[in-house]
Motif scaffolding. Structure first.
Motif: not given
Length: 344
Positions: A202-218, A256-259
């Motif tokens: 759920e947290v990753c879904e909430q932060l998806e837009n921020k991740a997409n802005q930096r092309n970061t893979v969660l 980048g990546k966040v795992i």
């Protein structure tokens, strides 16, 4: 002449022997041989008894007390536990009591000094953090009052900026209140059986837009672990995961990546949040959980945040009976790790 136990014992033994011989000389029938034997016996008996009493029972312990005082002056508080034993010698007991008492008091003084420095730094940081959004909002509002309000575009733009500054101020005050309540124990963790994998998703879904802005893979690993049931406060542990993942996105590299990785043992789940960003210099690692501490103050200000996120994370994890650790390598990334009890 330096007085030591042997000289003192020798002088006292001579005095006792002389007094003994003098008294015996007044007794009728006492021969010279008897006086000589009494004098020699009295001398050696008194010498060894006095030497033992002074050197073993007094002098050595007084010397140890002097050495203890010297160590205390140098703030050397190492005291082997084997030395803390029950002993009938009152001087030994006194020596140990003095050492333990002074060591504790010195530690208290050192702790108070640290707290005083911390308090001064905290007040300075709070003043600075509060001043920035207040002055910004003040500037925008006063500019509007001075005549810019007539221009619709300028008015809307300045009102939006003032609102953003006040939103930041509101977030800062809320974090300060939450942190204060955690430290004083007003906020208690209401532990329940929660699925940490679902919360993380759920947290990753909430932060998806921020991740997409930096092309970061969660990513959440391992894929085969469908549920991670832990004993935790759902709201607070969600706050922890949000803060760690958001920081990893915010301060990591573009593309980048966040795992988030879960590992199970008999009693716990080990949770790690890892990024492949620029990393944190070693000299900063021990301080990143401090309130308002920023590794790169200019970049941190640009990226927003109150500077209290990791301090709150640390308190929440500690309140769950665990501890959070951080490891980092320059140009390799940063990893935050903590454990939570498994739910029945």
């Amino acid at each position: 002449m330096r007085i030591n136990p042997r000289i003192t014992a020798l002088l006292l033994a001579f005095a006792i022997s002389g007094i003994t011989v003098a008294f015996l000389s007044f007794v009728s029938g006492t021969t010279l041989s008897m006086l000589f034997v009494s004098g020699v016996a009295g001398f050696f008996g008194a010498f060894f008894l006095i030497l033992y009493a002074i050197e073993i029972l007094v002098y050595r312990e007084v010397t140890k007390m002097h050495e203890t005082i010297q160590r205390l002056k140098l703030k050397d508080f190492s005291f082997p536990r084997k030395n803390i034993v029950s002993d009938p010698n009152p001087l030994k007991k006194l020596n140990q009591e003095i050492f333990v008492y002074v060591a504790r008091k010195q530690q208290e003084i050192d702790e108070l000094k640290k707290m005083e420095v911390f308090r001064r730094e905290f007040l300075a940081d709070v003043s600075h953090e509060l001043k920035t959004p207040i002055f910004a909002a003040q500037g925008f509002i006063h500019t509007l009052l001075d005549g810019a309000m007539d221009d619709e575009k300028v008015r809307d733009k300045f009102l939006q900026k003032a609102a953003k500054s006040l939103d930041g101020l509101d977030a800062l005050v809320k974090d300060l209140v939450a942190l204060s309540q955690m430290e004083t124990g007003e906020i208690r963790m209401r532990k329940d059986r929660v699925d940490l994998r679902l919360i993380t998703l759920e947290v990753c879904e909430q932060l998806e837009n921020k991740a997409n802005q930096r092309n970061t893979v969660l990513k959440i690993k391992p894929d085969r672990m469908l549920h991670v049931w832990v004993k935790a406060d759902p709201q607070r542990i969600s706050q922890v995961m949000t803060n760690l993942i958001e920081n990893a996105i915010k301060y990591g590299n573009d593309n980048g990546k966040v795992i988030v990785h879960f590992e199970e043992d008999k009693k716990h789940f080990l949770i790690t949040v890892r990024d492949n960003g620029p990393g944190i210099p070693p000299e900063h690692l021990s301080r990143i959980f401090e309130r308002f501490y920023r590794v790169d103050k200019s970049r941190s200000k640009e990226k927003g945040g109150t500077g209290l996120g990791l301090a709150i994370v640390k308190h929440i994890i500690n309140a769950h009976g665990s501890k959070i650790t951080v490891t980092s390598k320059i140009d390799k990334g940063t990893t935050f790790t903590f454990k939570l009890d498994k739910a029945d």
